[in-house]
Design a protein around this motif. Structure first.
Motif, PDB file in Angstrom:
ATOM      1  N   VAL A 161      37.164  51.419  42.730  1.00  0.00           N
ATOM      2  CA  VAL A 161      38.197  50.416  42.517  1.00  0.00           C
ATOM      3  C   VAL A 161      37.593  49.021  42.688  1.00  0.00           C
ATOM      4  CG1 VAL A 161      40.453  49.547  43.258  1.00  0.00           C
ATOM      5  CG2 VAL A 161      39.981  52.010  43.292  1.00  0.00           C
ATOM      6  N   ARG A 162      37.878  48.154  41.704  1.00  0.00           N
ATOM      7  CA  ARG A 162      37.399  46.772  41.737  1.00  0.00           C
ATOM      8  C   ARG A 162      38.569  45.832  41.516  1.00  0.00           C
ATOM      9  NH1 ARG A 162      33.676  49.686  42.874  1.00  0.00           N
ATOM     10  NH2 ARG A 162      31.536  49.559  42.112  1.00  0.00           N
ATOM     11  N   GLU A 163      38.529  44.706  42.184  1.00  0.00           N
ATOM     12  CA  GLU A 163      39.465  43.614  41.962  1.00  0.00           C
ATOM     13  C   GLU A 163      38.713  42.580  41.133  1.00  0.00           C
ATOM     14  OE1 GLU A 163      42.595  43.775  42.852  1.00  0.00           O
ATOM     15  OE2 GLU A 163      42.342  45.618  44.006  1.00  0.00           O
ATOM     16  N   VAL A 164      39.232  42.269  39.958  1.00  0.00           N
ATOM     17  CA  VAL A 164      38.560  41.363  39.041  1.00  0.00           C
ATOM     18  C   VAL A 164      39.427  40.122  38.871  1.00  0.00           C
ATOM     19  CG1 VAL A 164      37.577  41.083  36.734  1.00  0.00           C
ATOM     20  CG2 VAL A 164      37.568  43.344  37.829  1.00  0.00           C
ATOM     21  N   SER A 165      38.826  38.974  39.084  1.00  0.00           N
ATOM     22  CA  SER A 165      39.493  37.699  38.868  1.00  0.00           C
ATOM     23  C   SER A 165      38.877  37.056  37.635  1.00  0.00           C
ATOM     24  CB  SER A 165      39.300  36.799  40.086  1.00  0.00           C
ATOM     25  OG  SER A 165      39.784  35.512  39.825  1.00  0.00           O
ATOM     26  N   VAL A 166      39.702  36.779  36.628  1.00  0.00           N
ATOM     27  CA  VAL A 166      39.257  36.124  35.400  1.00  0.00           C
ATOM     28  C   VAL A 166      39.854  34.725  35.419  1.00  0.00           C
ATOM     29  CG1 VAL A 166      39.216  36.215  32.882  1.00  0.00           C
ATOM     30  CG2 VAL A 166      39.275  38.355  34.204  1.00  0.00           C
ATOM     31  N   HIS A 167      38.980  33.725  35.463  1.00  0.00           N
ATOM     32  CA  HIS A 167      39.411  32.350  35.692  1.00  0.00           C
ATOM     33  C   HIS A 167      38.826  31.427  34.634  1.00  0.00           C
ATOM     34  CE1 HIS A 167      39.593  28.844  38.790  1.00  0.00           C
ATOM     35  NE2 HIS A 167      40.301  28.635  37.723  1.00  0.00           N
ATOM     36  N   GLY A 168      39.677  30.824  33.847  1.00  0.00           N
ATOM     37  CA  GLY A 168      39.238  29.872  32.839  1.00  0.00           C
ATOM     38  C   GLY A 168      39.109  28.478  33.417  1.00  0.00           C
ATOM     39  N   VAL A 169      37.991  27.810  33.121  1.00  0.00           N
ATOM     40  CA  VAL A 169      37.732  26.447  33.588  1.00  0.00           C
ATOM     41  C   VAL A 169      37.559  25.546  32.366  1.00  0.00           C
ATOM     42  CG1 VAL A 169      36.098  24.955  34.818  1.00  0.00           C
ATOM     43  CG2 VAL A 169      36.603  27.239  35.694  1.00  0.00           C
ATOM     44  N   GLY A 170      38.215  24.398  32.367  1.00  0.00           N
ATOM     45  CA  GLY A 170      38.053  23.417  31.303  1.00  0.00           C
ATOM     46  C   GLY A 170      39.171  23.460  30.282  1.00  0.00           C
ATOM     47  N   ALA A 171      39.117  22.497  29.368  1.00  0.00           N
ATOM     48  CA  ALA A 171      40.183  22.324  28.377  1.00  0.00           C
ATOM     49  C   ALA A 171      40.378  23.557  27.504  1.00  0.00           C
ATOM     50  CB  ALA A 171      39.879  21.103  27.496  1.00  0.00           C
ATOM     51  N   ARG A 172      39.302  24.249  27.170  1.00  0.00           N
ATOM     52  CA  ARG A 172      39.399  25.461  26.337  1.00  0.00           C
ATOM     53  C   ARG A 172      40.337  26.488  26.968  1.00  0.00           C
ATOM     54  NH1 ARG A 172      39.492  29.982  23.997  1.00  0.00           N
ATOM     55  NH2 ARG A 172      37.763  31.372  23.626  1.00  0.00           N
ATOM     56  N   TRP A 173      40.374  26.548  28.284  1.00  0.00           N
ATOM     57  CA  TRP A 173      41.147  27.565  28.989  1.00  0.00           C
ATOM     58  C   TRP A 173      42.383  27.012  29.679  1.00  0.00           C
ATOM     59  CZ3 TRP A 173      39.703  32.217  27.566  1.00  0.00           C
ATOM     60  CH2 TRP A 173      38.397  32.399  27.117  1.00  0.00           C
ATOM     61  N   ASP A 174      42.619  25.679  29.605  1.00  0.00           N
ATOM     62  CA  ASP A 174      43.756  25.072  30.307  1.00  0.00           C
ATOM     63  C   ASP A 174      45.091  25.734  29.999  1.00  0.00           C
ATOM     64  OD1 ASP A 174      42.514  23.283  31.931  1.00  0.00           O
ATOM     65  OD2 ASP A 174      42.883  21.539  30.663  1.00  0.00           O
ATOM     66  N   ALA A 175      45.338  26.018  28.754  1.00  0.00           N
ATOM     67  CA  ALA A 175      46.613  26.628  28.378  1.00  0.00           C
ATOM     68  C   ALA A 175      46.538  28.149  28.466  1.00  0.00           C
ATOM     69  CB  ALA A 175      47.002  26.196  26.972  1.00  0.00           C
ATOM     70  N   GLY A 176      45.503  28.660  29.061  1.00  0.00           N
ATOM     71  CA  GLY A 176      45.342  30.095  29.204  1.00  0.00           C
ATOM     72  C   GLY A 176      44.468  30.690  28.134  1.00  0.00           C
ATOM     73  N   ALA A 177      44.488  30.121  26.917  1.00  0.00           N
ATOM     74  CA  ALA A 177      43.687  30.587  25.776  1.00  0.00           C
ATOM     75  C   ALA A 177      43.696  32.103  25.658  1.00  0.00           C
ATOM     76  CB  ALA A 177      42.260  30.046  25.869  1.00  0.00           C
TER      77      ALA A 177
END
Length: 188
Positions: A161-177
């Motif tokens: 079992v793994r806990e994965v955090s996917v985190h967007g940084v910057g304007a490309r990911w600001d709206a979630g993309a």
């Protein structure tokens, strides 16, 4: 293809360094689920994207990257590039190539990685860097950080079992993309 169930939670959480971004947390319970997560993340990626993977040895970084490669439709088996530092997997589908880098043995920052020409590869490829935190962030203001941690429950480590955090940084990911959609797709 068999549907692999994954659990996801979405949160609007500030990026540690930028003060903005979207973060999705996903629980995976097998290597197959980690690879499926990689395939799903690949659907969000486009040429020029930088993905940083963080996690201890054996956490599943290369397994996730194998899924990214499948999702991007690239040539060649995706294996750990530890001893060659970087591998390029050209696209078989006309999409971006996958440049898979292992920065574990590189102590310095971007200067030490300059010989890899990642800045040249980035515009037309998806560049995935294992152990890249603190080393390659300068390549792009927009990047996706994926942190993989072993899950702990009742004073024991849960093997697969793994806990994965996917985190967007910057304007490309600001709206979630698409990170919002990733969480929705994972919880179906």
């Amino acid at each position: 293809m068999e549907e692999v169930p994954l659990e996801a939670q979405r949160s609007q959480a500030p990026a540690a360094e930028s003060g903005h971004g979207t973060q999705t947390r996903i629980t995976v319970d097998s290597p197959q689920a980690m690879q499926e997560l990689g395939r799903r993340i690949a659907g969000l990626l486009r040429p020029g994207d930088l993905v940083l993977l963080t996690g201890e040895l054996g956490a599943g970084k290369t397994t996730l990257t194998r899924g990214l490669g499948e999702g991007l439709g690239v040539r060649g088996a995706v294996t750990s590039p530890t001893f060659v530092i970087a591998r390029v997997h050209p696209s078989l589908t006309g999409g971006p190539a996958l440049v898979h880098v292992d920065a574990y043995r590189l102590g310095g920052g971007l200067d030490e990685m300059e010989d890899l020409d990642l800045d040249v590869s980035l515009p037309e490829s998806v560049v995935v860097v294992e152990w890249g935190d603190g080393k390659v962030e300068e390549l792009s203001d927009d990047r996706l950080h994926v942190v993989i941690a072993r899950a702990v429950g009742h004073e024991e480590v849960l093997d697969d079992v793994r806990e994965v955090s996917v985190h967007g940084v910057g304007a490309r990911w600001d709206a979630g993309a698409g990170l919002d959609a990733l969480a929705g797709a994972l919880s179906e």
